[in-house]
Scaffold this motif. Structure first.
Motif, PDB file in Angstrom:
ATOM      1  N   THR A 233      59.789  20.616  66.380  1.00  0.00           N
ATOM      2  CA  THR A 233      60.799  20.917  65.357  1.00  0.00           C
ATOM      3  C   THR A 233      60.145  21.105  63.990  1.00  0.00           C
ATOM      4  OG1 THR A 233      62.232  19.402  66.522  1.00  0.00           O
ATOM      5  CG2 THR A 233      62.997  20.127  64.370  1.00  0.00           C
ATOM      6  N   THR A 234      60.599  22.102  63.262  1.00  0.00           N
ATOM      7  CA  THR A 234      60.114  22.286  61.888  1.00  0.00           C
ATOM      8  C   THR A 234      61.288  22.113  60.920  1.00  0.00           C
ATOM      9  OG1 THR A 234      60.424  24.642  62.133  1.00  0.00           O
ATOM     10  CG2 THR A 234      58.165  23.836  62.381  1.00  0.00           C
ATOM     11  N   ILE A 235      60.981  21.561  59.765  1.00  0.00           N
ATOM     12  CA  ILE A 235      62.024  21.371  58.751  1.00  0.00           C
ATOM     13  C   ILE A 235      61.684  22.233  57.544  1.00  0.00           C
ATOM     14  CG2 ILE A 235      62.988  19.684  57.127  1.00  0.00           C
ATOM     15  CD1 ILE A 235      62.904  17.649  59.310  1.00  0.00           C
ATOM     16  N   SER A 236      62.707  22.933  57.040  1.00  0.00           N
ATOM     17  CA  SER A 236      62.477  23.813  55.887  1.00  0.00           C
ATOM     18  C   SER A 236      62.659  23.047  54.582  1.00  0.00           C
ATOM     19  CB  SER A 236      63.448  24.986  55.927  1.00  0.00           C
ATOM     20  OG  SER A 236      63.198  25.761  57.053  1.00  0.00           O
ATOM     21  N   LYS A 237      61.688  23.221  53.699  1.00  0.00           N
ATOM     22  CA  LYS A 237      61.802  22.638  52.347  1.00  0.00           C
ATOM     23  C   LYS A 237      61.856  23.821  51.380  1.00  0.00           C
ATOM     24  CE  LYS A 237      60.589  18.168  53.210  1.00  0.00           C
ATOM     25  NZ  LYS A 237      61.353  17.049  52.819  1.00  0.00           N
ATOM     26  N   TYR A 238      62.626  23.673  50.329  1.00  0.00           N
ATOM     27  CA  TYR A 238      62.781  24.781  49.394  1.00  0.00           C
ATOM     28  C   TYR A 238      62.346  24.403  47.981  1.00  0.00           C
ATOM     29  CZ  TYR A 238      65.638  26.718  53.130  1.00  0.00           C
ATOM     30  OH  TYR A 238      66.071  27.189  54.332  1.00  0.00           O
TER      31      TYR A 238
ATOM     32  N   GLU B 113      60.968  29.309  50.648  1.00  0.00           N
ATOM     33  CA  GLU B 113      61.021  28.404  51.798  1.00  0.00           C
ATOM     34  C   GLU B 113      59.619  27.969  52.229  1.00  0.00           C
ATOM     35  OE1 GLU B 113      62.820  30.133  55.261  1.00  0.00           O
ATOM     36  OE2 GLU B 113      63.107  28.185  56.219  1.00  0.00           O
ATOM     37  N   GLU B 114      59.521  26.705  52.595  1.00  0.00           N
ATOM     38  CA  GLU B 114      58.248  26.179  53.075  1.00  0.00           C
ATOM     39  C   GLU B 114      58.568  25.363  54.327  1.00  0.00           C
ATOM     40  OE1 GLU B 114      55.153  22.932  51.539  1.00  0.00           O
ATOM     41  OE2 GLU B 114      56.089  24.084  49.949  1.00  0.00           O
ATOM     42  N   LYS B 115      57.995  25.774  55.469  1.00  0.00           N
ATOM     43  CA  LYS B 115      58.321  25.076  56.717  1.00  0.00           C
ATOM     44  C   LYS B 115      57.306  23.969  56.985  1.00  0.00           C
ATOM     45  CE  LYS B 115      61.247  28.239  59.096  1.00  0.00           C
ATOM     46  NZ  LYS B 115      61.465  29.213  60.072  1.00  0.00           N
TER      47      LYS B 115
END
Lengths: 141, 376
Positions: free
Chosen positions: A68-73, A122-124
């Motif tokens: 799983t990857t989580i997106s950070k903005y 976006e940064e995953k």
């Protein structure tokens, strides 16, 4: 915390259960295989097959979850010089900022800078195994 | 068949029935646990939105030297007023006789908008108009989140009460779509709270860029409330750019602005171009631009209806430029892809104007969407 992160947190709590179940099923499968081999009993072979299928299913779900990857903005404003066209992205976005607002002076020519755009990048990120097992807290920016 | 055979058959049938029952119970248990998990997330999202709205109001409260007790009463009063605004219900007009229903819907929408704005003004008398608009948006988003949670919770409770598998299945099937909407609204709370442009703002952003490029923010008129009109010249064509007035969060009154243009500038417009955000299909890339015919305006359909009426009455072609995005992106802070798409949209608009009109033509260009965080 975003909705994705909340969902991730809820699912993360199930990881140790999945992990223990997987190990238990693998041990059980090995036991049945050995029993089938030493006793020549067909029932043990069937049981081992069933446990292997169950272990495969849990293992597949676990591997899916571990990937799983989580997106950070990060929100940035694009500043452009009205005079020379120099532009740069600035991470300090204030509540008062809006597109087409004059904002500071150009470091190159001294002309007026304008906010040409405000957008998020976006940064995953992929959580580490320690984070997934709750042994390490997430880095909060 | 002897006695033992009959017993065996009955036992097999009985076991089959038990397995069928257990399988259904397991299915219900799985659905119930998932629905409960999502419901708790939706409740957290609703509470978070309420908290953000309440904190924003409290931060904007004018500082006073009154006692702690009075301050506490004020804050308590604000929380109650916010709850009232969040619980507001908008009742649609009766549609048994649909003739003239659009006017009625517009009337109700305008009354709601005005009342909410006045309520905010009463609570916070010293804030700017753009802040009032942003707070209105914040309350709207919180209201929808509140409604989604309450509606889903109601259906879930009914399903549990009557042990209805079919009701549970319906809720379960709708969960992905509801989650998408909640995610979008949760992101909207952040954007509205900070006053930053969202994906839906691409229309006004394109209009703003055109105004900057061709007039440098001169000759901006506000003949209609919350809406600006600017006249620019592109390749010897008179372009009237219409957009909501920013940087506060509003969608403006675009239909009224177009009507004003027809009444004050003349009836001979060669085309009306609308630029708006459009929902993409899952396989499509965000920021893809497509062209269309008709009026590209979402929402209740009132503005769309009115613009279509004017255009068809005067036989004016309607062109649309659509920037594709997901529902989540439409309400979240603008992404870089979408921002870059506005540049491409600008080039397409210039090309459409050049190719589909002749010199000295009058054209209306409408930047449709929420203009939050975008001037003018």
């Amino acid at each position: 915390m975003s909705l994705d992160e909340k969902l991730f947190e809820i699912k993360r709590k199930r990881i140790p259960i999945y992990f223990i179940l997987l190990i238990g099923l693998i041990i059980l499968a090995i036991h049945f295989i050995l029993m089938a081999y030493f006793t020549n009993n067909q029932d043990y072979a069937s049981f081992s097959l069933l446990t292997l299928v169950a272990a495969g299913y849990i293992g597949y779900n676990l591997s899916k979850f571990l990937n799983t990857t989580i997106s950070k903005y990060t929100t940035v404003k694009l500043l452009t010089c009205k005079k020379c066209g120099y532009s740069n992205e600035d991470k300090n976005v204030d509540k008062e900022d809006y597109i087409m607002k004059e904002n500071g002076i150009c470091p190159k020519c001294g002309g007026k800078m304008i906010i040409e755009g405000i957008y998020r990048i976006e940064e995953k990120t992929k959580p580490s195994l320690l984070e997934l097992f709750g042994l390490k807290k997430k880095n909060k920016k | 068949m002897d006695g033992q055979g009959i017993v065996n058959t009955i036992m097999t049938l009985f076991l089959l029935l038990i397995f069928a029952y257990i399988s259904q119970e397991l299915q219900i248990w799985k659905m119930v646990s998932e629905i409960e998990a999502y419901l708790s997330i939706f409740r957290i999202a609703r509470d978070h939105a309420l908290g953000v709205t309440s904190n924003t109001f409290k931060k904007l409260l004018p500082k006073s030297n009154s006692s702690k007790k009075i301050e506490y009463e004020k804050i308590k009063n604000i929380d109650e007023r916010i709850q009232e605004l969040v619980d507001l219900t908008i009742i649609e007009p009766v549609n048994l006789d649909p003739y003239g229903i659009v006017k009625k819907i517009k009337h109700i929408i305008l009354v709601t908008e005005k009342t909410v704005e006045n309520e905010i003004k009463i609570i916070l008398p010293n804030i700017k108009r753009s802040e009032i608009k942003n707070l209105t948006n914040l309350i709207d988003a919180t209201r929808i989140l509140n409604f989604i949670y309450k509606f889903l919770d109601h259906n879930y409770r009914i399903a549990r009460k009557f042990k209805s598998l079919w009701l549970l299945m319906q809720i379960y099937a709708l969960l992905p779509f509801i989650t998408q909407e909640v995610k979008a609204l949760e992101n909207a709370i952040e954007a509205f709270n900070k006053g930053l442009p969202v994906g839906d703002s691409v229309g006004p952003l394109v209009a703003s860029k055109l105004i900057k490029k061709y007039s440098g923010f001169e000759n901006i008129d506000t003949p209609v409330e919350d809406t600006v009109i600017t006249r620019v010249n592109i390749d010897n064509r008179e372009i009237y750019i219409v957009k909501a007035q920013g940087p506060g969060g509003t969608t403006g009154r675009l239909d009224d602005a177009i009507e004003w243009l027809f009444n004050n500038i003349g009836k001979k417009f060669s085309m009306i171009i609308t630029v708006d955000a459009a929902l993409k299909f899952e396989g499509e890339k965000s920021g893809t631009i497509t062209q269309g015919f008709g009026v590209a305006i979402g929402g209740t359909g009132v503005e769309k209806f009115n613009i279509e009426e004017i255009a068809s009455k005067h036989n004016i072609p309607l062109y649309a430029i659509l920037i594709k995005m997901s529902e989540i992106e439409a309400l979240s802070i603008l992404t870089k892809d979408l921002y870059e798409a506005t540049e491409k949209a600008l080039n397409i608009i210039e090309r459409v104007i050049r190719e589909r009109s002749i010199e000295h033509d009058k054209i209306i260009l409408v930047g449709v969407g929420n203009t939050i965080g975008i001037y003018p």
